[in-house]
Scaffold this motif. Structure first.
Motif, PDB file in Angstrom:
ATOM      1  N   TYR A  44       0.712  -1.337   0.020  1.00  0.00           N
ATOM      2  CA  TYR A  44      -0.032   0.125   0.197  1.00  0.00           C
ATOM      3  C   TYR A  44       0.851   1.037  -0.092  1.00  0.00           C
ATOM      4  O   TYR A  44       0.535   2.222  -0.746  1.00  0.00           O
ATOM      5  CB  TYR A  44      -0.871   0.030   1.382  1.00  0.00           C
ATOM      6  CG  TYR A  44      -1.915   1.062   1.233  1.00  0.00           C
ATOM      7  CD1 TYR A  44      -3.029   0.887   0.691  1.00  0.00           C
ATOM      8  CD2 TYR A  44      -1.504   2.338   1.985  1.00  0.00           C
ATOM      9  CE1 TYR A  44      -4.192   1.719   0.643  1.00  0.00           C
ATOM     10  CE2 TYR A  44      -2.789   3.210   1.979  1.00  0.00           C
ATOM     11  CZ  TYR A  44      -3.780   3.169   1.307  1.00  0.00           C
ATOM     12  OH  TYR A  44      -4.999   3.983   1.316  1.00  0.00           O
ATOM     13  N   THR A  45       1.910   1.186   0.933  1.00  0.00           N
ATOM     14  CA  THR A  45       2.570   2.578   0.975  1.00  0.00           C
ATOM     15  C   THR A  45       3.599   2.749  -0.401  1.00  0.00           C
ATOM     16  O   THR A  45       3.609   3.905  -0.920  1.00  0.00           O
ATOM     17  CB  THR A  45       3.646   2.321   2.083  1.00  0.00           C
ATOM     18  OG1 THR A  45       3.004   2.097   3.359  1.00  0.00           O
ATOM     19  CG2 THR A  45       4.582   3.163   2.239  1.00  0.00           C
ATOM     20  N   LEU A  46       4.215   1.700  -0.983  1.00  0.00           N
ATOM     21  CA  LEU A  46       4.844   1.920  -2.196  1.00  0.00           C
ATOM     22  C   LEU A  46       3.714   2.348  -3.420  1.00  0.00           C
ATOM     23  O   LEU A  46       4.128   3.174  -4.231  1.00  0.00           O
ATOM     24  CB  LEU A  46       5.533   0.567  -2.422  1.00  0.00           C
ATOM     25  CG  LEU A  46       6.690   0.245  -1.638  1.00  0.00           C
ATOM     26  CD1 LEU A  46       7.337  -0.966  -2.216  1.00  0.00           C
ATOM     27  CD2 LEU A  46       7.725   1.393  -1.727  1.00  0.00           C
ATOM     28  N   GLN A  47       2.484   1.653  -3.317  1.00  0.00           N
ATOM     29  CA  GLN A  47       1.533   2.186  -4.305  1.00  0.00           C
ATOM     30  C   GLN A  47       1.010   3.629  -4.315  1.00  0.00           C
ATOM     31  O   GLN A  47       1.102   4.278  -5.244  1.00  0.00           O
ATOM     32  CB  GLN A  47       0.453   1.014  -4.107  1.00  0.00           C
ATOM     33  CG  GLN A  47      -0.573   1.439  -5.223  1.00  0.00           C
ATOM     34  CD  GLN A  47      -1.922   0.501  -5.102  1.00  0.00           C
ATOM     35  OE1 GLN A  47      -2.558   0.468  -3.903  1.00  0.00           O
ATOM     36  NE2 GLN A  47      -2.306  -0.227  -5.918  1.00  0.00           N
ATOM     37  N   ALA A  48       0.716   4.005  -3.005  1.00  0.00           N
ATOM     38  CA  ALA A  48       0.170   5.273  -2.580  1.00  0.00           C
ATOM     39  C   ALA A  48       0.988   6.125  -3.006  1.00  0.00           C
ATOM     40  O   ALA A  48       0.973   7.272  -3.452  1.00  0.00           O
ATOM     41  CB  ALA A  48      -0.106   5.502  -1.220  1.00  0.00           C
ATOM     42  N   HIS A  49       2.497   6.251  -2.721  1.00  0.00           N
ATOM     43  CA  HIS A  49       3.577   7.175  -3.106  1.00  0.00           C
ATOM     44  C   HIS A  49       4.043   6.914  -4.519  1.00  0.00           C
ATOM     45  O   HIS A  49       4.925   7.696  -5.034  1.00  0.00           O
ATOM     46  CB  HIS A  49       4.919   6.829  -2.246  1.00  0.00           C
ATOM     47  CG  HIS A  49       4.601   7.227  -0.992  1.00  0.00           C
ATOM     48  ND1 HIS A  49       4.896   8.662  -0.401  1.00  0.00           N
ATOM     49  CD2 HIS A  49       4.205   6.687   0.077  1.00  0.00           C
ATOM     50  CE1 HIS A  49       4.522   8.774   0.742  1.00  0.00           C
ATOM     51  NE2 HIS A  49       4.221   7.575   1.330  1.00  0.00           N
ATOM     52  N   ASN A 100      -1.980   6.381   6.214  1.00  0.00           N
ATOM     53  CA  ASN A 100      -0.789   6.663   5.075  1.00  0.00           C
ATOM     54  C   ASN A 100      -0.696   8.168   4.853  1.00  0.00           C
ATOM     55  O   ASN A 100      -1.765   8.982   4.687  1.00  0.00           O
ATOM     56  CB  ASN A 100      -1.326   5.859   3.803  1.00  0.00           C
ATOM     57  CG  ASN A 100      -0.380   6.220   2.618  1.00  0.00           C
ATOM     58  OD1 ASN A 100      -0.351   7.186   2.110  1.00  0.00           O
ATOM     59  ND2 ASN A 100       0.477   5.279   2.578  1.00  0.00           N
ATOM     60  N   SER A 101       0.248   8.525   4.489  1.00  0.00           N
ATOM     61  CA  SER A 101       0.763  10.060   4.541  1.00  0.00           C
ATOM     62  C   SER A 101       0.205  10.546   3.060  1.00  0.00           C
ATOM     63  O   SER A 101       0.052  11.944   2.979  1.00  0.00           O
ATOM     64  CB  SER A 101       2.205  10.460   4.600  1.00  0.00           C
ATOM     65  OG  SER A 101       2.801   9.767   3.720  1.00  0.00           O
ATOM     66  N   VAL A 102       0.043   9.885   2.196  1.00  0.00           N
ATOM     67  CA  VAL A 102      -0.863  10.389   1.077  1.00  0.00           C
ATOM     68  C   VAL A 102      -2.122  10.417   0.991  1.00  0.00           C
ATOM     69  O   VAL A 102      -2.798  11.216   0.631  1.00  0.00           O
ATOM     70  CB  VAL A 102      -0.064   9.577  -0.186  1.00  0.00           C
ATOM     71  CG1 VAL A 102      -0.597   9.835  -1.656  1.00  0.00           C
ATOM     72  CG2 VAL A 102       1.511   9.748  -0.197  1.00  0.00           C
ATOM     73  N   THR A 103      -2.562   8.964   1.383  1.00  0.00           N
ATOM     74  CA  THR A 103      -4.219   8.677   1.209  1.00  0.00           C
ATOM     75  C   THR A 103      -4.904   9.309   2.444  1.00  0.00           C
ATOM     76  O   THR A 103      -6.181   9.484   2.160  1.00  0.00           O
ATOM     77  CB  THR A 103      -4.467   7.446   0.845  1.00  0.00           C
ATOM     78  OG1 THR A 103      -4.038   6.691   2.137  1.00  0.00           O
ATOM     79  CG2 THR A 103      -3.727   6.838  -0.326  1.00  0.00           C
ATOM     80  N   GLY A 104      -4.263   9.383   3.409  1.00  0.00           N
ATOM     81  CA  GLY A 104      -5.122   9.934   4.858  1.00  0.00           C
ATOM     82  C   GLY A 104      -5.882   8.642   5.206  1.00  0.00           C
ATOM     83  O   GLY A 104      -6.651   8.752   6.279  1.00  0.00           O
ATOM     84  N   THR A 105      -5.636   7.385   4.714  1.00  0.00           N
ATOM     85  CA  THR A 105      -6.484   6.596   5.189  1.00  0.00           C
ATOM     86  C   THR A 105      -5.417   5.282   5.171  1.00  0.00           C
ATOM     87  O   THR A 105      -4.286   5.273   4.945  1.00  0.00           O
ATOM     88  CB  THR A 105      -7.712   6.281   4.274  1.00  0.00           C
ATOM     89  OG1 THR A 105      -8.557   5.151   4.799  1.00  0.00           O
ATOM     90  CG2 THR A 105      -7.234   5.812   2.740  1.00  0.00           C
TER      91      THR A 105
END
Length: 180
Positions: A104-109, A146-151
């Protein structure tokens, strides 16, 4: 990977793995059988795919204390960073918790392409409470933000960029990498 180790326990092995792939043209992280792990280890894995220690990955909100712990990329790593080449992350319906964190983290970023199946959806650590001899209740005690999605991926899983059955994920990623 079957489990994401704590950063202090897994740093040497993670570094050795990243040293082995340092000169490759693309990387595939296979998390299809990853049943979980530590957020510190997930942050270490993710650190390899960013140029420095200035990327805010996630926050971890602890319900009982109201405290929030931030996870940032790590400044010093035991192997070279892998910042300028494609990364594909393979997932399955088995992928859970710490494995989902990395995906999720790598995808969101925008740092990886997730290939495979939607994951199980476990982003909130829980405490278990026995109600009776045969009934156990789990209660969330914290949540990842998550710092990008907020969720996060709780209850919904990590949805792949390229949805395919898990047993086809590796071949699909290899074809994408080779341009076939």
């Amino acid at each position: 990977m079957r489990r994401i180790a704590y950063a202090n326990e897994g740093a040497e092995a993670i570094g050795a793995a990243m040293q082995l792939v340092a000169l490759s043209s693309a990387l595939i992280l296979d998390l299809r059988a990853c049943a979980g792990g530590a957020p510190e280890g997930a942050a270490m894995w993710c650190s390899y795919f960013f140029p420095d220690d200035q990327v805010h990955l996630n926050d971890f909100y602890e319900r009982s204390t109201g405290a929030t712990r931030q996870f940032w990329t790590t400044a010093h790593l035991p192997a070279p960073r892998y910042t300028d080449r494609p990364v594909h992350v393979l997932t399955s319906a088995i992928t859970f918790s710490g494995g989902e964190d990395v995906a999720y983290t790598l995808q969101a970023h925008g740092r990886s392409v997730v290939v495979g199946e939607t994951t199980r959806g476990g982003a909130h650590p829980t405490a278990r409470h026995a109600v009776t001899e045969h009934i156990l209740v789990t209660v969330p005690t914290a949540r990842t933000i998550n710092s990008v999605t907020g969720t996060n991926w709780e209850g919904v899983g990590v949805v792949p960029d390229v949805p395919v059955p898990a047993d086809q994920a590796l071949d699909t990623a290899l074809k994408a990498i080779s341009g076939a």
